[in-house]
Design a protein around this motif. Structure first.
Motif, mmCIF file in Angstrom:
data_model
loop_
_atom_site.group_PDB
_atom_site.id
_atom_site.type_symbol
_atom_site.label_atom_id
_atom_site.label_comp_id
_atom_site.label_asym_id
_atom_site.label_seq_id
_atom_site.Cartn_x
_atom_site.Cartn_y
_atom_site.Cartn_z
ATOM 1 N N ASN A 1 0.871 -1.211 -0.018
ATOM 2 C CA ASN A 1 -0.166 0.013 -0.033
ATOM 3 C C ASN A 1 0.925 1.295 0.087
ATOM 4 O OD1 ASN A 1 -1.698 2.089 0.680
ATOM 5 N ND2 ASN A 1 -3.070 0.850 1.964
ATOM 6 N N THR A 2 0.705 1.916 -1.086
ATOM 7 C CA THR A 2 1.759 3.168 -1.128
ATOM 8 C C THR A 2 0.991 4.551 -1.056
ATOM 9 O OG1 THR A 2 1.465 3.142 -3.542
ATOM 10 C CG2 THR A 2 3.063 1.961 -2.875
ATOM 11 N N LEU A 3 -0.229 4.489 -0.605
ATOM 12 C CA LEU A 3 -0.929 5.714 -0.445
ATOM 13 C C LEU A 3 -0.480 6.450 0.971
ATOM 14 C CD1 LEU A 3 -4.417 4.107 -0.471
ATOM 15 C CD2 LEU A 3 -3.780 5.271 -2.245
ATOM 16 N N PHE A 4 -0.510 7.772 0.613
ATOM 17 C CA PHE A 4 -0.096 8.623 1.673
ATOM 18 C C PHE A 4 -1.373 9.103 2.515
ATOM 19 C CE2 PHE A 4 1.256 12.745 3.136
ATOM 20 C CZ PHE A 4 2.481 12.502 4.047
ATOM 21 N N PRO A 5 -1.423 8.771 3.709
ATOM 22 C CA PRO A 5 -2.379 9.164 4.706
ATOM 23 C C PRO A 5 -2.115 10.682 5.013
ATOM 24 C CG PRO A 5 -0.956 7.806 5.946
ATOM 25 C CD PRO A 5 -0.381 7.928 4.381
ATOM 26 N N ILE A 6 -3.464 11.408 4.550
ATOM 27 C CA ILE A 6 -3.418 12.838 5.129
ATOM 28 C C ILE A 6 -4.760 12.924 5.759
ATOM 29 C CG2 ILE A 6 -1.644 13.611 3.548
ATOM 30 C CD1 ILE A 6 -4.008 15.099 2.045
ATOM 31 N N LEU B 1 -11.863 7.302 0.186
ATOM 32 C CA LEU B 1 -12.506 7.569 1.547
ATOM 33 C C LEU B 1 -12.387 6.174 2.155
ATOM 34 C CD1 LEU B 1 -15.551 9.691 0.198
ATOM 35 C CD2 LEU B 1 -13.225 10.550 0.854
ATOM 36 N N GLY B 2 -11.701 6.201 3.138
ATOM 37 C CA GLY B 2 -11.403 4.938 3.958
ATOM 38 C C GLY B 2 -12.458 4.825 4.961
ATOM 39 N N SER B 3 -12.320 3.738 5.733
ATOM 40 C CA SER B 3 -13.045 3.698 6.771
ATOM 41 C C SER B 3 -12.503 4.628 8.005
ATOM 42 C CB SER B 3 -12.843 2.135 7.477
ATOM 43 O OG SER B 3 -13.826 1.338 6.615
ATOM 44 N N ILE B 4 -13.257 5.021 9.003
ATOM 45 C CA ILE B 4 -12.752 5.929 10.134
ATOM 46 C C ILE B 4 -13.240 5.326 11.374
ATOM 47 C CG2 ILE B 4 -12.799 8.731 11.144
ATOM 48 C CD1 ILE B 4 -11.501 8.180 8.300
ATOM 49 N N VAL B 5 -12.307 5.517 12.304
ATOM 50 C CA VAL B 5 -12.659 5.211 13.673
ATOM 51 C C VAL B 5 -12.555 6.491 14.425
ATOM 52 C CG1 VAL B 5 -11.923 3.912 15.765
ATOM 53 C CG2 VAL B 5 -11.716 2.795 13.545
ATOM 54 N N LEU C 1 -9.469 11.547 18.811
ATOM 55 C CA LEU C 1 -8.671 10.479 17.949
ATOM 56 C C LEU C 1 -9.689 10.110 16.651
ATOM 57 C CD1 LEU C 1 -6.186 8.429 18.200
ATOM 58 C CD2 LEU C 1 -7.895 7.018 19.370
ATOM 59 N N LYS C 2 -8.799 10.181 15.708
ATOM 60 C CA LYS C 2 -9.390 9.686 14.463
ATOM 61 C C LYS C 2 -8.109 8.781 13.826
ATOM 62 C CE LYS C 2 -11.935 12.282 12.439
ATOM 63 N NZ LYS C 2 -12.732 13.286 11.614
ATOM 64 N N ILE C 3 -8.857 7.522 13.569
ATOM 65 C CA ILE C 3 -7.788 6.655 12.590
ATOM 66 C C ILE C 3 -8.457 6.504 11.487
ATOM 67 C CG2 ILE C 3 -6.942 4.318 12.841
ATOM 68 C CD1 ILE C 3 -7.254 4.444 16.067
ATOM 69 N N GLY C 4 -7.727 6.518 10.515
ATOM 70 C CA GLY C 4 -8.194 6.207 9.034
ATOM 71 C C GLY C 4 -7.561 4.618 8.728
ATOM 72 N N ILE C 5 -8.287 3.996 8.106
ATOM 73 C CA ILE C 5 -8.138 2.588 7.474
ATOM 74 C C ILE C 5 -8.004 2.296 6.438
ATOM 75 C CG2 ILE C 5 -8.628 0.094 8.003
ATOM 76 C CD1 ILE C 5 -10.026 0.969 10.687
ATOM 77 N N SER C 6 -7.145 1.821 5.399
ATOM 78 C CA SER C 6 -7.124 1.704 4.074
ATOM 79 C C SER C 6 -6.632 0.326 3.840
ATOM 80 C CB SER C 6 -6.163 2.733 3.589
ATOM 81 O OG SER C 6 -6.043 2.198 1.986
ATOM 82 N N THR C 7 -7.360 -0.355 2.845
ATOM 83 C CA THR C 7 -6.928 -1.687 2.555
ATOM 84 C C THR C 7 -6.349 -1.601 1.131
ATOM 85 O OG1 THR C 7 -9.225 -2.185 1.653
ATOM 86 C CG2 THR C 7 -8.406 -2.936 3.908
#
Length: 189
Positions: free
Chosen positions: A2-7, A117-121, A126-132
């Motif tokens: 996974n080469t996506l850059f999370p922002i 648009l990933g899944s968000i916790v 606190l916010k956590i982004g999840i990407s597959t």
């Protein structure tokens, strides 16, 4: 890999265009406002489902125009989200956004997307982004549920206390980091 850059972006400071106001458009709109209640969104669509009308009724940062998409809709926009099942329109918008240097997300078309648009916790601040990497939204959803159950509701209180401590610390950055690391070590043990 996974080469996506999370922002995390401040949508209240950006201009978003949503093309489409059907069920998928509603889903994208809800995701935007769940994470950024003051997002600035222009919706352009020829048809609008009643659920979208009801959803945007009390949102003063959303504007809706019932008409076909036109290239001038891109003027001043920072992000474009397309919720259309019209593949030629999707391709056309992809070409236009690329020439205007605007980031694009096309629902269910990863090959046309600049971002997902990933899944968000979220628990308070606190916010956590999840990407597959687009491979399995189902796994992302399951991980979201797991983390939501795992994280204590009090995490926001802990964040506030850590912020107060961080602001009170004196000295160089290395010393501050060392002290903050010592205080947070027990969170994951």
């Amino acid at each position: 890999m996974n080469t996506l850059f999370p922002i995390f972006v401040k949508l209240e400071q950006l201009q978003v265009l949503l093309v489409g106001a059907g069920p998928v458009g509603l889903e994208k709109l809800q995701a935007l406002f769940r994470n950024a209640p003051k997002a600035n969104v222009l919706i352009v669509a020829e048809h609008i489902i009643p659920e979208v009308t009801a959803y945007i009724a009390d949102k003063d940062t959303v504007h809706f125009e019932r008409r076909p998409f036109r290239e001038t809709d891109l003027e001043g926009k920072d992000l474009v989200i397309v919720a259309s099942n019209n593949s030629s329109l999707n391709e056309e918008i992809r070409t236009m956004t690329k020439s205007h240097n605007i980031l694009l997300n096309v629902a269910d078309k990863p090959e046309l997307c600049d971002f997902y648009l990933g899944s968000i916790v979220q628990k308070g601040n606190l916010k956590i982004g999840i990407s597959t990497n687009g491979k399995s939204p189902t796994i992302a959803k399951r991980l979201k549920e797991f983390l939501n159950d795992l994280l204590p509701e009090e995490i926001d209180e802990t964040l506030e206390l850590m912020n107060e401590l961080r602001l009170q610390l004196k000295g160089d950055i290395k010393m501050k980091i060392k002290m903050l690391n010592e205080h947070t070590r027990s969170l994951i043990s």
